[in-house]
Scaffold this active site. Sequence first.
Site, short mmCIF file in Angstrom:
data_model
loop_
_atom_site.label_atom_id
_atom_site.label_comp_id
_atom_site.label_asym_id
_atom_site.label_seq_id
_atom_site.Cartn_x
_atom_site.Cartn_y
_atom_site.Cartn_z
N TYR A 42 -0.52 -39.89 -24.82
CA TYR A 42 -1.14 -39.51 -23.54
C TYR A 42 -2.64 -39.72 -23.65
CZ TYR A 42 -2.72 -36.59 -19.65
OH TYR A 42 -3.31 -36.14 -18.49
N ASP A 56 -15.29 -32.97 -17.17
CA ASP A 56 -14.14 -33.55 -16.49
C ASP A 56 -14.27 -33.35 -14.97
OD1 ASP A 56 -11.70 -34.68 -15.91
OD2 ASP A 56 -10.53 -32.92 -16.50
N ASP A 83 -4.03 -40.57 -17.68
CA ASP A 83 -4.61 -39.80 -16.59
C ASP A 83 -5.44 -40.74 -15.70
OD1 ASP A 83 -5.94 -37.95 -15.00
OD2 ASP A 83 -6.59 -36.69 -16.67
N ASP A 85 -6.88 -39.32 -12.78
CA ASP A 85 -7.58 -38.39 -11.89
C ASP A 85 -7.01 -38.47 -10.47
OD1 ASP A 85 -9.13 -37.39 -13.93
OD2 ASP A 85 -10.87 -38.62 -13.49
N HIS A 110 -0.78 -40.88 -14.04
CA HIS A 110 -0.59 -39.82 -13.04
C HIS A 110 -1.84 -39.70 -12.19
CE1 HIS A 110 -3.04 -36.62 -14.93
NE2 HIS A 110 -2.44 -36.88 -16.10
N GLU A 112 -3.48 -37.09 -9.03
CA GLU A 112 -3.38 -35.69 -8.63
C GLU A 112 -3.81 -35.49 -7.19
OE1 GLU A 112 -7.34 -33.83 -10.63
OE2 GLU A 112 -6.08 -35.10 -11.91
N CYS A 120 -10.81 -29.60 -13.93
CA CYS A 120 -9.69 -29.33 -14.83
C CYS A 120 -8.63 -28.51 -14.11
CB CYS A 120 -10.18 -28.60 -16.07
SG CYS A 120 -8.85 -27.97 -17.12
N ARG A 158 0.90 -35.57 -9.92
CA ARG A 158 0.52 -34.22 -10.36
C ARG A 158 0.12 -33.39 -9.15
NH1 ARG A 158 -4.85 -32.82 -14.09
NH2 ARG A 158 -5.63 -31.23 -12.66
N GLU A 188 1.04 -28.78 -12.41
CA GLU A 188 -0.08 -28.33 -13.24
C GLU A 188 -0.39 -26.86 -13.05
OE1 GLU A 188 -1.62 -28.40 -15.77
OE2 GLU A 188 -3.45 -29.63 -15.68
N ASN A 215 2.46 -29.65 -19.34
CA ASN A 215 1.14 -29.72 -19.98
C ASN A 215 0.98 -28.53 -20.90
OD1 ASN A 215 -1.52 -30.01 -20.70
ND2 ASN A 215 -2.36 -29.75 -18.64
#
Length: 299
Positions: A42, A56, A83, A85, A110, A112, A120, A158, A188, A215
């Site tokens: 990942y 982040d 990831d 974002d 993924h 989100e 985060c 996500r 998440e 996660n």
Amino acid sequence: MLFKQNCSLFRKLLAQKCLMMPGAYNGMVGRQCADNGFEALYISGAAVTASSGVPDIGMVTLDGFCKIIKDVALASGLPILADADTGFGEGEMCSKTVWEYFIHGASGLHIEDQVFPKRCGHLDGKELIPSDVMEKKIQIAKNASIQCSGGEFVICARTDARGTHGLDECIKRSKAYMDAGADMIFPEGLHTKEEMAVVAKELKLKNPNIYLLANMTEFGKTPYISLKEFEQMGYNCVIYPVSTLRIASKAIDEFLKQLKKDESQVNTVQNMQTRKELYSTLGYTPGKEWYFPNSKQQQ
């Protein structure tokens, strides 16, 4: 082509068992993960940004992520979920992101449903885009996957709805994202083992073949749960996104404090990777030709 083969391999592994996927934020960590028997990796936005010295909050660009993906893919030879974002923009950018991630070696990504700039998933104060906007992004990403990989590249959606609207909205959005074409769902910031089980049960009832991601980050909302427990709930993979970065950063900080104090590294050499160990990880023997990329899967 290796990268397309890895997409198919990733799907095969997800169907066979619950995969442990440690975070690899550079090529060296990718090699170490492969050395230690992990079958997929990942790439975490939190780890990539932190290793760049920024938080982040969407500070690293698509090109920045792609460089890391390529380094990890070539060094490890393993399937990678990366990831992305919020997709680096609206629908048009989601399509480009899928293509770029695939070309650079990822087996899936993924996106989100947070408002940009995101934060985060285990922090408070998040905001979400409307569900229909996210659904459109998923549809576009899925179409891009079909175009670039014949649909083998995994599209994971996500949702951060648990932290903003509660568990029912998390489940509702997850189901809508499944209908939009997501291959995998990433719920998440769930708070308890019971919540993890409820979400898995609801989503697997809707589609037993949907892939589910858990996660297992540290210092977050979710308690520590074992791989076996996740597998029993119905999850297909568990990510440990920032664990390797945290271990490395803590070790570096402790070394620097000791070096400053002692004005020599002599008291910390026993904690270091030796030259021999380093070369072994790199697959390098001094005096012998080394051919790029010499990934772990090639050795």
